[in-house]
Design a protein around this motif. Sequence first.
Motif, short mmCIF file in Angstrom:
data_model
loop_
_atom_site.label_atom_id
_atom_site.label_comp_id
_atom_site.label_asym_id
_atom_site.label_seq_id
_atom_site.Cartn_x
_atom_site.Cartn_y
_atom_site.Cartn_z
N UNK A 19 -8.58 21.97 0.77
CA UNK A 19 -7.78 22.57 1.84
C UNK A 19 -8.66 23.32 2.85
N UNK A 20 -9.90 23.66 2.43
CA UNK A 20 -10.84 24.28 3.38
C UNK A 20 -11.58 23.20 4.19
N UNK A 21 -11.26 21.93 3.92
CA UNK A 21 -11.83 20.84 4.72
C UNK A 21 -13.15 20.30 4.20
N UNK A 22 -13.57 20.69 2.98
CA UNK A 22 -14.83 20.16 2.45
C UNK A 22 -14.64 18.71 2.02
N UNK A 23 -15.60 17.87 2.38
CA UNK A 23 -15.50 16.44 2.05
C UNK A 23 -15.59 16.25 0.54
N UNK A 24 -14.95 15.16 0.08
CA UNK A 24 -14.93 14.88 -1.37
C UNK A 24 -16.35 14.80 -1.93
N UNK A 25 -17.31 14.24 -1.12
CA UNK A 25 -18.69 14.10 -1.63
C UNK A 25 -19.31 15.47 -1.90
N UNK A 27 -17.67 18.25 -2.70
CA UNK A 27 -17.04 18.80 -3.91
C UNK A 27 -17.63 18.13 -5.15
N UNK A 28 -17.79 16.81 -5.06
CA UNK A 28 -18.35 16.05 -6.17
C UNK A 28 -19.77 16.52 -6.47
N UNK A 29 -20.57 16.72 -5.41
CA UNK A 29 -21.97 17.15 -5.61
C UNK A 29 -21.99 18.52 -6.31
N UNK A 30 -21.08 19.41 -5.91
CA UNK A 30 -21.05 20.75 -6.53
C UNK A 30 -20.67 20.63 -8.01
N UNK A 31 -19.73 19.74 -8.31
CA UNK A 31 -19.33 19.57 -9.72
C UNK A 31 -20.47 18.96 -10.54
N UNK A 32 -21.17 18.00 -9.93
CA UNK A 32 -22.30 17.38 -10.64
C UNK A 32 -23.38 18.42 -10.89
N UNK A 33 -23.60 19.30 -9.89
CA UNK A 33 -24.64 20.34 -10.04
C UNK A 33 -24.28 21.31 -11.16
N UNK A 35 -22.91 20.37 -13.89
CA UNK A 35 -22.99 19.68 -15.18
C UNK A 35 -21.95 18.61 -15.44
N UNK A 36 -21.09 18.33 -14.46
CA UNK A 36 -20.07 17.30 -14.69
C UNK A 36 -20.65 15.90 -14.53
N UNK A 37 -20.21 15.02 -15.38
CA UNK A 37 -20.52 13.60 -15.24
C UNK A 37 -19.77 13.08 -14.01
N UNK A 38 -20.39 12.16 -13.24
CA UNK A 38 -19.80 11.74 -11.96
C UNK A 38 -18.40 11.12 -12.14
N UNK A 39 -18.27 10.20 -13.09
CA UNK A 39 -16.97 9.53 -13.27
C UNK A 39 -15.88 10.50 -13.71
N UNK A 40 -16.27 11.41 -14.60
CA UNK A 40 -15.29 12.38 -15.11
C UNK A 40 -14.87 13.32 -13.98
N UNK A 41 -15.85 13.74 -13.16
CA UNK A 41 -15.54 14.63 -12.03
C UNK A 41 -14.62 13.94 -11.04
N UNK A 42 -14.89 12.65 -10.77
CA UNK A 42 -14.05 11.91 -9.82
C UNK A 42 -12.62 11.81 -10.33
N UNK A 43 -12.45 11.49 -11.63
CA UNK A 43 -11.06 11.38 -12.10
C UNK A 43 -10.37 12.75 -12.13
N UNK A 44 -11.14 13.81 -12.38
CA UNK A 44 -10.52 15.16 -12.34
C UNK A 44 -10.06 15.47 -10.92
#
Length: 277
Positions: A19-25, A27-33, A35-44
């Motif tokens: 909602x703050x306008x951050x692109x999905x990539x 958000x995904x990069x922050x989750x990966x950083x 410790x999240x696995x990429x596929x798991x982060x994407x489905x979350x």
Amino acid sequence: MSEQLITPELRKWIIEQAEAGHAAEVVLAAMRASGWDEDVALSAMEEVMVARVAQVQTGLKSVPELAASGGSEVWAHDRHVKILVQMKNPRVVVFGDLLSQQECQALMDLAQPRMARSQTVVNATGGSEVNDARTSQGMFFVRGENELCGKIEARIAALLNWPIENGEGIQVLRYTPGAEYKPHFDYFDPAQPGSTAILKRGGQRVGTVVMYLNTPESGGATIFPDAGVDVHAVAGQAVFFAYGVPHPSTKTLHGGAPVKEGEKWVATKWLRERTFE
Ligand code: PD2
Ligand code: ZN
């Protein structure tokens, strides 16, 4: 991925990022950083955003709710909590073993020195006053004020999938024989002028957990007159009810019946729509 892994805090964070306008990539990069696995982060992310879009489209508020579980027990932060009774309309759940007997005693001991005659909100002004509708004594802890409150707050947050920072501080109430809390709604009536100021701090209340700290000898049930339900006060047990709209149609009118013999001690936790500072 399993639903359980998406904590209420993560859910809130993903929605805030989108909602703050951050692109999905991003958000995904922050989750990966972290410790999240990429596929798991994407489905979350997908799961959270699909639910969020549905919520915005229907105009329904999300409310605290149990994580899906077919069993009679749920793991909540640090403890197995029993689900004793569940009702859909009104949404009411009775929990067993939410608190240990030692925790009940410790909360009463911590509250005792600060107990004073309970007040009720004055709808017209948003202030508070002593009122015959509520003849208990009470006090408020600030959220996270001590280790025990922090532990109970984390347990409720996990149990009901609701961010810890959306909760008000725990309130402790003590009723002596004859004391009661007449039927009322816990939400703030949006039509009342006094509600505007109250609602600025965290939005509406959307759920309540009343935890029983002792077992009165007689009387003192939490009553739901529009549902014909009485929940008896038993130490360590709790009743939760949710209200997605601030309206009597939620059937969450409830009260504390007069205590007949002995005392009744409860701890109430109110859950707000947003962060309650
Ligand atoms: O003590 C109760 O059973 C009770 C009943 C109704 C507590 C509350 N409301 C409350 O704290 O809002
Ligand atoms: Zn109430």
